[in-house]
Design an enzyme around this catalytic site. Structure first.
Site, PDB file in Angstrom:
ATOM      1  N   ASN A  69       0.898  -1.271  -0.036  1.00 43.05           N
ATOM      2  CA  ASN A  69       0.105  -0.045   0.025  1.00 43.05           C
ATOM      3  C   ASN A  69       0.923   1.240   0.062  1.00 43.05           C
ATOM      4  O   ASN A  69       2.020   1.357   0.304  1.00 43.05           O
ATOM      5  CB  ASN A  69      -0.765  -0.185   1.182  1.00 43.05           C
ATOM      6  CG  ASN A  69      -0.214   0.065   2.505  1.00 43.05           C
ATOM      7  OD1 ASN A  69       0.157  -0.643   3.335  1.00 43.05           O
ATOM      8  ND2 ASN A  69       0.031   1.505   2.836  1.00 43.05           N
ATOM      9  N   ALA A  70       0.357   2.212  -0.409  1.00 42.42           N
ATOM     10  CA  ALA A  70       0.924   3.649  -0.175  1.00 42.42           C
ATOM     11  C   ALA A  70       0.267   4.336   0.699  1.00 42.42           C
ATOM     12  O   ALA A  70      -0.588   3.912   1.595  1.00 42.42           O
ATOM     13  CB  ALA A  70       0.722   4.550  -1.722  1.00 42.42           C
TER      14      ALA A  70
ATOM     15  N   LYS B  31      -3.393   4.014   2.014  1.00 42.64           N
ATOM     16  CA  LYS B  31      -3.334   3.968   3.465  1.00 42.64           C
ATOM     17  C   LYS B  31      -3.633   5.549   3.772  1.00 42.64           C
ATOM     18  O   LYS B  31      -2.782   6.328   3.556  1.00 42.64           O
ATOM     19  CB  LYS B  31      -2.831   3.516   4.390  1.00 42.64           C
ATOM     20  CG  LYS B  31      -3.125   3.493   5.853  1.00 42.64           C
ATOM     21  CD  LYS B  31      -2.255   2.444   6.646  1.00 42.64           C
ATOM     22  CE  LYS B  31      -1.077   2.730   6.922  1.00 42.64           C
ATOM     23  NZ  LYS B  31      -0.281   1.849   8.318  1.00 42.64           N
TER      24      LYS B  31
ATOM     25  N   LYS C  97      -3.779   8.502   6.950  1.00 39.55           N
ATOM     26  CA  LYS C  97      -3.691   8.724   8.448  1.00 39.55           C
ATOM     27  C   LYS C  97      -4.910   9.455   8.745  1.00 39.55           C
ATOM     28  O   LYS C  97      -5.325  10.453   8.212  1.00 39.55           O
ATOM     29  CB  LYS C  97      -2.724   9.361   8.862  1.00 39.55           C
ATOM     30  CG  LYS C  97      -1.217   8.413   8.855  1.00 39.55           C
ATOM     31  CD  LYS C  97      -1.317   7.533   9.815  1.00 39.55           C
ATOM     32  CE  LYS C  97       0.248   6.786   9.699  1.00 39.55           C
ATOM     33  NZ  LYS C  97       0.370   5.715  10.808  1.00 39.55           N
TER      34      LYS C  97
ATOM     35  N   ASP D  76      -5.985   4.528   9.251  1.00 33.83           N
ATOM     36  CA  ASP D  76      -5.099   4.408  10.298  1.00 33.83           C
ATOM     37  C   ASP D  76      -5.301   5.449  11.348  1.00 33.83           C
ATOM     38  O   ASP D  76      -4.831   6.708  11.234  1.00 33.83           O
ATOM     39  CB  ASP D  76      -3.659   4.188   9.876  1.00 33.83           C
ATOM     40  CG  ASP D  76      -2.852   3.758  11.331  1.00 33.83           C
ATOM     41  OD1 ASP D  76      -3.551   3.457  12.019  1.00 33.83           O
ATOM     42  OD2 ASP D  76      -1.702   3.462  11.190  1.00 33.83           O
TER      43      ASP D  76
ATOM     44  N   GLU E  29      -7.590   0.767  10.988  1.00 35.40           N
ATOM     45  CA  GLU E  29      -6.623   0.410  12.057  1.00 35.40           C
ATOM     46  C   GLU E  29      -6.751   1.056  13.140  1.00 35.40           C
ATOM     47  O   GLU E  29      -6.480   2.279  13.219  1.00 35.40           O
ATOM     48  CB  GLU E  29      -5.261   0.524  11.103  1.00 35.40           C
ATOM     49  CG  GLU E  29      -3.967  -0.044  11.636  1.00 35.40           C
ATOM     50  CD  GLU E  29      -2.982  -0.121  10.691  1.00 35.40           C
ATOM     51  OE1 GLU E  29      -1.736   0.109  11.135  1.00 35.40           O
ATOM     52  OE2 GLU E  29      -2.990   0.103   9.386  1.00 35.40           O
TER      53      GLU E  29
ATOM     54  N   ASP F 233      -3.252  -3.042  15.418  1.00 36.13           N
ATOM     55  CA  ASP F 233      -1.820  -2.820  15.244  1.00 36.13           C
ATOM     56  C   ASP F 233      -1.087  -2.767  16.415  1.00 36.13           C
ATOM     57  O   ASP F 233      -0.508  -3.647  17.095  1.00 36.13           O
ATOM     58  CB  ASP F 233      -1.609  -1.549  14.503  1.00 36.13           C
ATOM     59  CG  ASP F 233      -0.413  -1.162  14.107  1.00 36.13           C
ATOM     60  OD1 ASP F 233       0.573  -2.193  14.214  1.00 36.13           O
ATOM     61  OD2 ASP F 233      -0.166  -0.280  13.318  1.00 36.13           O
TER      62      ASP F 233
ATOM     63  N   LYS G 283       4.102  -6.204  12.936  1.00 33.95           N
ATOM     64  CA  LYS G 283       5.278  -5.467  12.759  1.00 33.95           C
ATOM     65  C   LYS G 283       6.453  -6.543  13.087  1.00 33.95           C
ATOM     66  O   LYS G 283       6.493  -6.692  14.512  1.00 33.95           O
ATOM     67  CB  LYS G 283       5.305  -4.105  13.470  1.00 33.95           C
ATOM     68  CG  LYS G 283       4.338  -3.195  12.825  1.00 33.95           C
ATOM     69  CD  LYS G 283       4.408  -1.855  13.410  1.00 33.95           C
ATOM     70  CE  LYS G 283       3.942  -0.864  12.972  1.00 33.95           C
ATOM     71  NZ  LYS G 283       2.294  -0.977  12.420  1.00 33.95           N
TER      72      LYS G 283
END
Length: 363
Positions: free
Chosen positions: A149-150, A176, A178, A207, A233, A258, A282
């Protein structure tokens, strides 16, 4: 074949972002960490990267350095015959996940070099938990491309829409955005502008980085429902799994965990109370690619989707995450591995860049 460790070198670094990234956790302007060089008695080298980040359950950079110093002393002369030996060697360092990640990645890299294979191939060969047959694993390694994703971090709705158009022209099929940093109205205006600019065929995921209370999250997510959002997210505090489960039950958009998933125990808790549809994993926060891989299969077997992302790491950790993703054919959603463009400086002179929304995995 057995690899015997001869030297371990630790090199501190600081990588500056091309511009500060605004999240609900604060403003991020640089990434500091420690580069790990592991050399065996044959002169072969493995590289790893340890870079803790606030907000993801990791230790401080000073604690990372202390742990790596201890590992440096303990590991010299040790022999590695397979990836299980690496897990055993690092078993007592789960409390310092960034340090464990850095040493583990270096050792896994060294082991792959000794086998004359890519890290993805080594992980495939080692696989015992895959839901797919071995033939499919080999096919995935042969495909050598991971969809990514970008990211749009902020700006006015007009700026976000312009950026989104450029990203789509570059071939990205997932963006994505923010949210949670500039107020509810501006967040929605930005997402609306992006959706109108790119049409309905491109996926948009949001997110929030823990920005909302439970009630705020439900109200905000309901406002996004007409915009065909892939998932939201971490809408609430990482520690509030019960609250996230309530959000998930109350809205019509999938929820991803996350910051709530910093170790396998936390993942299992999220699964137990059905807090999320998607696990964002992660490797740096999980304490290494081997632990992250184990976590991914726990999530997949529980019916969750998995997305691997990085903590805006340097090129070495991103390469590790890229090979990790390529080793798991069950992962079909775009992963957050195209963060290199956020860095003004990096740990390697070159890195495979996204082409048409995917990154080729080096062999």
């Amino acid at each position: 074949m057995t690899v015997q460790l001869n030297h371990i070198f630790l090199q501190p670094y600081k990588l500056h972002l091309s511009q500060p990234l605004k999240t609900a956790l604060g403003l991020l302007s640089d990434r500091s960490g420690i580069l790990v060089h592991v050399v065996d008695t044959e002169g072969r080298v493995g590289l790893g990267e340890a870079a803790p980040l606030d907000g993801f359950g990791m230790e401080s950079l000073l604690e990372t350095r202390a742990a790596l110093n201890a590992l440096q002393v303990e590991s010299i002369g040790k022999k590695i015959s397979d990836l299980d030996d690496i897990t055993t060697l690092l078993a007592n360092f789960s409390h310092v996940p960034a340090a464990k990640h850095g040493m583990e990645l270096a050792l896994c890299n060294l082991w792959a070099v000794s086998q004359a294979k890519s890290l993805a191939q080594v992980l495939n060969h080692h696989s015992r938990d895959s839901l797919f047959p071995a033939e499919t694993l080999r096919d995935r390694a042969a495909s050598r491309r991971v969809t990514v994703n970008a990211l749009i971090g902020g700006g006015s709705p007009e700026e976000a829409a312009t950026r989104a158009k450029v990203l789509v022209q570059q071939g990205y099929t997932c963006i994505k955005i923010k949210v949670g940093t500039d107020g509810a109205d501006l967040d929605r205006q930005r997402v609306v502008a992006v959706r109108e600019a790119i049409g309905q065929q491109i996926q948009i995921r949001l997110d929030a980085n823990q920005a909302w209370t439970v009630d705020e999250a439900i109200a905000q997510i309901e406002r996004f429902e007409p915009l065909d959002i892939e998932y939201v997210e971490q809408p609430v505090a990482a520690s509030d799994l019960a609250g996230m489960a309530k959000v998930r039950r109350s809205v019509g958009i999938a929820i991803a965990a996350d910051e709530s998933i910093t170790n396998i125990n936390a993942l299992q808790q999220a699964i137990a109370i059905e807090a999320a549809d998607i696990a964002i994993i992660k490797p740096m926060a999980m304490g290494g690619i081997l632990t992250a891989r184990k976590a991914a299969y726990i999530a997949l077997e529980a019916g969750m989707d998995v997305v691997f992302t990085t903590t805006i790491d340097g090129a070495i950790a991103r390469l590790g995450a890229l090979h990790l993703t390529a080793s798991i054919p069950e992962i079909t959603r775009a992963c957050g591995l195209a963060t290199g463009e956020l860095l003004a400086t990096d740990l390697l002179p070159t890195f495979p860049m996204p082409e048409r929304g995917a990154i080729a995995v080096p062999q």
